[in-house]
Design an enzyme around this catalytic site. Structure first.
Site, PDB file in Angstrom:
ATOM      1  N   TRP A   1       0.836  -1.189   0.000  1.00 13.85           N
ATOM      2  CA  TRP A   1       0.000   0.000   0.000  1.00 13.85           C
ATOM      3  C   TRP A   1       0.879   1.252   0.000  1.00 13.85           C
ATOM      4  O   TRP A   1       1.839   1.351   0.750  1.00 13.85           O
ATOM      5  CB  TRP A   1      -0.909   0.021   1.246  1.00 13.85           C
ATOM      6  CG  TRP A   1      -1.636   1.324   1.373  1.00 13.85           C
ATOM      7  CD1 TRP A   1      -2.720   1.733   0.668  1.00 13.85           C
ATOM      8  CD2 TRP A   1      -1.288   2.411   2.248  1.00 13.85           C
ATOM      9  NE1 TRP A   1      -3.085   3.010   1.034  1.00 13.85           N
ATOM     10  CE2 TRP A   1      -2.216   3.450   2.007  1.00 13.85           C
ATOM     11  CE3 TRP A   1      -0.291   2.610   3.199  1.00 13.85           C
ATOM     12  CZ2 TRP A   1      -2.184   4.664   2.695  1.00 13.85           C
ATOM     13  CZ3 TRP A   1      -0.235   3.827   3.878  1.00 13.85           C
ATOM     14  CH2 TRP A   1      -1.184   4.825   3.628  1.00 13.85           C
TER      15      TRP A   1
ATOM     16  N   ASP B   1     -15.023  13.396  -1.476  1.00 15.00           N
ATOM     17  CA  ASP B   1     -14.534  12.068  -1.102  1.00 15.00           C
ATOM     18  C   ASP B   1     -15.321  11.529   0.098  1.00 15.00           C
ATOM     19  O   ASP B   1     -16.432  11.979   0.400  1.00 15.00           O
ATOM     20  CB  ASP B   1     -13.033  12.122  -0.840  1.00 15.00           C
ATOM     21  CG  ASP B   1     -12.329  10.811  -1.174  1.00 15.00           C
ATOM     22  OD1 ASP B   1     -12.368   9.888  -0.332  1.00 15.00           O
ATOM     23  OD2 ASP B   1     -11.737  10.710  -2.265  1.00 15.00           O
TER      24      ASP B   1
ATOM     25  N   LYS C   1     -15.673   7.953  -7.923  1.00 18.13           N
ATOM     26  CA  LYS C   1     -14.472   7.238  -7.476  1.00 18.13           C
ATOM     27  C   LYS C   1     -14.938   6.022  -6.692  1.00 18.13           C
ATOM     28  O   LYS C   1     -15.522   6.147  -5.620  1.00 18.13           O
ATOM     29  CB  LYS C   1     -13.603   8.139  -6.606  1.00 18.13           C
ATOM     30  CG  LYS C   1     -12.329   7.462  -6.096  1.00 18.13           C
ATOM     31  CD  LYS C   1     -11.516   8.408  -5.234  1.00 18.13           C
ATOM     32  CE  LYS C   1     -10.276   7.720  -4.657  1.00 18.13           C
ATOM     33  NZ  LYS C   1      -9.508   8.639  -3.782  1.00 18.13           N
TER      34      LYS C   1
ATOM     35  N   ASP D   1     -14.104   2.951  -4.586  1.00 15.80           N
ATOM     36  CA  ASP D   1     -12.988   2.502  -3.750  1.00 15.80           C
ATOM     37  C   ASP D   1     -13.239   1.094  -3.212  1.00 15.80           C
ATOM     38  O   ASP D   1     -14.372   0.585  -3.230  1.00 15.80           O
ATOM     39  CB  ASP D   1     -12.786   3.478  -2.590  1.00 15.80           C
ATOM     40  CG  ASP D   1     -11.320   3.591  -2.186  1.00 15.80           C
ATOM     41  OD1 ASP D   1     -10.540   2.670  -2.492  1.00 15.80           O
ATOM     42  OD2 ASP D   1     -10.959   4.607  -1.559  1.00 15.80           O
ATOM     43  N   MET D   2     -12.185   0.470  -2.720  1.00 12.25           N
ATOM     44  CA  MET D   2     -12.252  -0.866  -2.118  1.00 12.25           C
ATOM     45  C   MET D   2     -11.030  -0.997  -1.213  1.00 12.25           C
ATOM     46  O   MET D   2      -9.948  -1.327  -1.659  1.00 12.25           O
ATOM     47  CB  MET D   2     -12.253  -1.934  -3.210  1.00 12.25           C
ATOM     48  CG  MET D   2     -12.695  -3.313  -2.748  1.00 12.25           C
ATOM     49  SD  MET D   2     -11.332  -4.388  -2.397  1.00 12.25           S
ATOM     50  CE  MET D   2     -12.112  -5.980  -2.522  1.00 12.25           C
TER      51      MET D   2
ATOM     52  N   CYS E   1     -10.493   2.396  -7.668  1.00  9.41           N
ATOM     53  CA  CYS E   1      -9.530   2.631  -6.594  1.00  9.41           C
ATOM     54  C   CYS E   1      -9.639   1.464  -5.619  1.00  9.41           C
ATOM     55  O   CYS E   1     -10.744   0.996  -5.343  1.00  9.41           O
ATOM     56  CB  CYS E   1      -9.818   3.946  -5.879  1.00  9.41           C
ATOM     57  SG  CYS E   1      -8.704   4.297  -4.496  1.00  9.41           S
TER      58      CYS E   1
ATOM     59  N   ASP F   1      -2.270   5.742  -3.223  1.00 13.91           N
ATOM     60  CA  ASP F   1      -2.596   6.684  -2.150  1.00 13.91           C
ATOM     61  C   ASP F   1      -1.388   7.535  -1.763  1.00 13.91           C
ATOM     62  O   ASP F   1      -1.527   8.492  -0.987  1.00 13.91           O
ATOM     63  CB  ASP F   1      -3.118   5.937  -0.920  1.00 13.91           C
ATOM     64  CG  ASP F   1      -4.572   5.535  -1.069  1.00 13.91           C
ATOM     65  OD1 ASP F   1      -5.249   6.052  -1.973  1.00 13.91           O
ATOM     66  OD2 ASP F   1      -5.035   4.692  -0.275  1.00 13.91           O
TER      67      ASP F   1
END
Length: 790
Positions: A212, A380, A490, A492-493, A540, A562
């Protein structure tokens, strides 16, 4: 082009050939993949046998304990052959393509040739995303598909090997479909997507690994013997730890020289890529679904499709291979409204506000962004449920009215009135234990009944193998996406998988969980992107944890990482460039000190690094100085002028972490230079280009970078009649009224001169002396140079 005389099969692209033949035993012997060995104009089908016989290895005798296939075919020794498909049980003991267990317990598998079919165009897979061709005709031939059917007659199983040829971008894809034509169950232990055998050893495998916020590190391994593996073993995603894109090349290959094979997989789950070398000086590359943790019970009458594998070759190094792959991804993977549409410049609220925002504070940020020329405002995490931190509300997809009193509709209308597009963040695949959704449907979370569950970021995976969970996500997202003027999403996961278990599957099918999860996700993504074709979706997964061609089949771009530290992003984005075009990589300018590393680099560097992607900002403009906002407005203006080039040009890597992007018609280019380690009295630097037209004349202009007088620190006292205290009042006054522009650099020459030798950049600052032409490039500084045809 696909040619065959019913014994030899030739697949031909613009610059490559792929050849295999059917042996008397019914096995498929792989003969060649690489440079063209066949001319469309001068060579007829009658030459296929002669060419095949010329290039095929001559194995006549087994030695020692090599297995003879059968008495009838006693010259067939599978361990010594390059094969199109391999299995265990009849003499091939290398990494297999398929492993099955039949009802009688046998795992000896013997697929032999049955028939073939050549089709015009490209048929899609039915259960998985796959490449496509909008037109059968291309400038370099037709898109065609070869389907070769093999049968294991003793057990009533059938295997189709599917080859698709994309001539114009030098790409061939492969996939397979296994059918159970018997009246008994077949247990699938392994079934891959592609296998390529080579008649030599000592190949290099280049793969991309990390973690990450530090994705796509480039690693090289030479395989003289044994096996080199790139894999995502159990995380349940294509992965930041190991990306499914790999390169197999000659040992001495680099960006500009050598034989290079690029391989990727149109899949988002656990994957497996292996390069092995055996005692007969042969190598084998295989790729497909990760066999560890995977099983599939194939009942009578059922079939199983493998993900599509993408293959390309170039004898001119990794840059040429990458351009093939980039063209293929843009033309045959990415689809929909945004396929060739320039991506808008955005500002994302995350690093500006995190969870702590109101509608008023967001509007203030949006107004400042609009003044700078930014086009899209993205709200976000934190706008839904009672979401004020990451402990709750995932799964509760309704507006937080304390933050957005008028909901998404009113907020999007206010942004529209400003002349900005509006985007939102969602994480539909997840649920918090502290949520209305979990309280109503605890069985929808992926947990093992009666056992402790391991969490990540206080959240659990939803069980997407279940149709009712898929339906809930589809219905929830449709309501959200239609509730206001939403132009961007966006998706995300933010966690990988720990427990892999579905309460809706019987014990003998739990090995199917991960693949069924992605079948469910792909259904969700397909329905939503078809229902909202005008929305720009960005994938994402904790940054680049699921950066793959499966996601790009639905979402035209993915957040790269990120980590927004520009120095880190140079390496991360360079890693992506080997297999993915810039138009698919999300890249933002963030604040300094950076929120991931606490490093500080100039605002201009942050811009020039992020420019090579889907560009935007992720910082609080409201807190910035007028000078910085003026600089951002200048950056936005520059990017808009060159946006098509940055996003859709041909990307070549240059030495020392530089790059050059050249327009398809070669009339324009932009080159990037970075100074990672400034040393004194080292003033010479040459920018040698790649990809310009040797016969065209180009004007080169360097981007002028403004400098603050404070950047020179106490050195100012060498030029002032009175002593100026560093960062004192006088220092600040001088800085406010005195602008120092960076060097202007211009040059005019033939492309041949820029490519063959390069342009000498202005002399760098050396510690003494400075004038208008001095190139000031400290550690962490960058520079862009624009080339335009004269």
């Amino acid at each position: 082009m696909i040619l065959t005389n019913e014994k030899v099969f030739l697949l031909q692209t613009k610059n490559t050939s792929y050849m295999f033949r059917k042996l008397a035993s019914g096995h498929l012997e792989h003969l060649h993949y690489g440079n063209r060995i066949f001319s469309n104009k001068e060579t007829g089908v009658s030459m296929l046998d002669s060419i095949a016989e010329t290039i095929a290895p001559k194995h006549f005798n087994g030695a020692g304990n090599t297995i003879v296939y059968s008495d009838e075919h006693n010259k067939i020794l599978l361990e010594q052959l390059c094969l199109e498909m391999s299995s265990f049980g009849k003499g091939d003991i290398r990494d297999p393509f398929v492993e099955l267990t039949y009802a009688d317990g046998s795992n000896t598998v013997d697929f032999l040739f049955d028939k073939y079919e050549i089709k015009e165009g490209k048929a899609a897979l039915t259960s998985l995303p796959s490449s496509y061709a909008e037109s059968v005709e291309t400038s370099d031939g037709k898109v065609e598909q070869l389907v070769v059917t093999l049968k294991d007659k003793g057990y009533g199983s059938r295997l189709e090997l599917i080859y698709s040829v994309f001539p114009e971008c030098d790409v061939i894809t492969r996939s397979a479909v296994l059918y159970n034509d018997s009246d008994k169950d077949i247990k699938v232990e392994r079934i891959l997507s592609t296998a390529v055998d080579f008649n030599s050893s000592s190949y290099k495998m280049t793969s991309f690994h990390g973690r990450w916020a530090d994705e796509m590190g480039k690693y090289e391994s030479i395989c003289n013997g044994g096996k080199v593996v790139c894999e995502e073993l159990a995380a349940g995603e294509s992965g930041s730890r190991s990306n499914p894109f790999v390169i197999v090349s000659s040992v001495d290959a680099d960006d500009d020289h050598g034989d290079c094979y690029g391989f990727n997989l149109i899949y988002s789950g656990n994957h497996y890529e292996s390069l092995s070398s055996n005692g007969y000086s042969m190598s084998r590359f295989v790729s497909g679904i990760q066999p560890t943790g995977f099983t599939w019970l194939l009942t009578p009458g059922e079939s199983f499709e493998t993900p599509e594998a993408v293959m390309t070759f170039s004898s001119k190094g990794m840059n040429a291979m990458s351009i093939n792959m980039h063209d293929f991804v843009r033309e045959h993977v990415v689809r929909g409204t945004w396929k060739k549409k320039e991506r808008p410049i955005l500002i994302n609220s995350w690093e500006a506000a995190y969870f702590n925002f109101t509608q008023s504070s967001l509007l203030s940020l949006a107004k400042e962004a609009k003044k700078c020329g930014i086009e899209l405002f993205v709200m976000d995490d934190g706008w839904f449920g009672v979401r004020n931190d990451d402990n709750c509300s995932l799964g509760d997809w309704y507006e937080n009215k304390k933050k957005l009193p008028g909901g998404l509709k009113e907020f999007s209308e206010k942004l529209d009135a400003l002349g900005m597009m509006f985007g939102i963040w969602v994480e539909p695949e997840m649920v918090n234990e502290n949520s209305d959704l979990y309280r109503a449907h605890p069985d929808w979370a992926v947990t093992v009944p009666g056992h402790h569950h391991s969490t990540c970021r206080n959240q659990m995976n939803l069980d997407l193998t279940r149709s009712e969970v898929q339906d809930y996500i589809i219905d929830s997202m449709k309501k959200i996406f239609s509730s206001g003027k939403i132009s961007y999403v966006k998706w995300d996961m933010n966690r990988t998988f720990s427990d892999r278990y579905s309460k809706s599957l019987p014990a003998e099918r739990q090995g199917e969980f991960q693949h069924r999860y992605y079948l469910g996700l792909y259904r969700i993504m397909k329905e939503l992107t078809e229902a909202f074709p005008e929305i720009l979706f960005e994938g994402c997964s904790a940054g680049g944890n699921r950066f793959d061609l499966g996601i790009l089949s639905y979402f035209p771009q993915i957040w790269g990482s990120d980590d927004t530290d520009a120095m880190c992003r140079i390496d991360i984005q360079r890693g992506y460039s080997y297999g993915y075009p810039a138009s698919t990589v999300g890249a933002h300018v963030s604040a300094c000190p950076n929120h991931q590393t606490l490093n500080t680099v100039p605002l201009e560097t942050r811009f020039e690094v992020a420019a090579a992607g889907c560009f935007g900002y992720e910082l609080n403009l409201c807190d910035m100085s007028d000078a910085d906002k003026k600089a951002i407005a200048n950056q936005v203006e520059f990017y808009k002028k060159n946006r098509e080039l940055f996003q859709f040009g041909d990307y070549y890597r240059l030495p020392e972490d530089g790059y050059i992007i050249v327009s398809k018609d070669k009339t324009k280019a932009v080159a990037f230079v970075v100074q990672k380690d400034a040393r004194p009295n080292n003033d010479y630097k040459c920018l040698k280009t790649i990809g310009l037209d040797d016969e065209k004349i180009y004007n080169m202009v360097g981007r002028v970078v403004p400098h603050s007088i404070k950047e020179f620190g106490s050195l100012i006292n060498m030029f002032t009649p009175v002593h100026v205290k560093q960062d004192g009042i006088v220092h600040g006054i001088i800085d406010k009224f005195m602008d120092i522009n960076g060097e202007e650099q211009k040059a005019t020459a033939l492309g041949a001169a820029f490519n063959g030798h390069g342009v000498a950049l202005n002399s760098a600052f050396c510690g003494t002396g400075n004038n208008d032409g001095t190139r000031i490039m400290r550690t962490g500084d960058t520079r862009l140079y624009v080339f335009t045809q004269a």
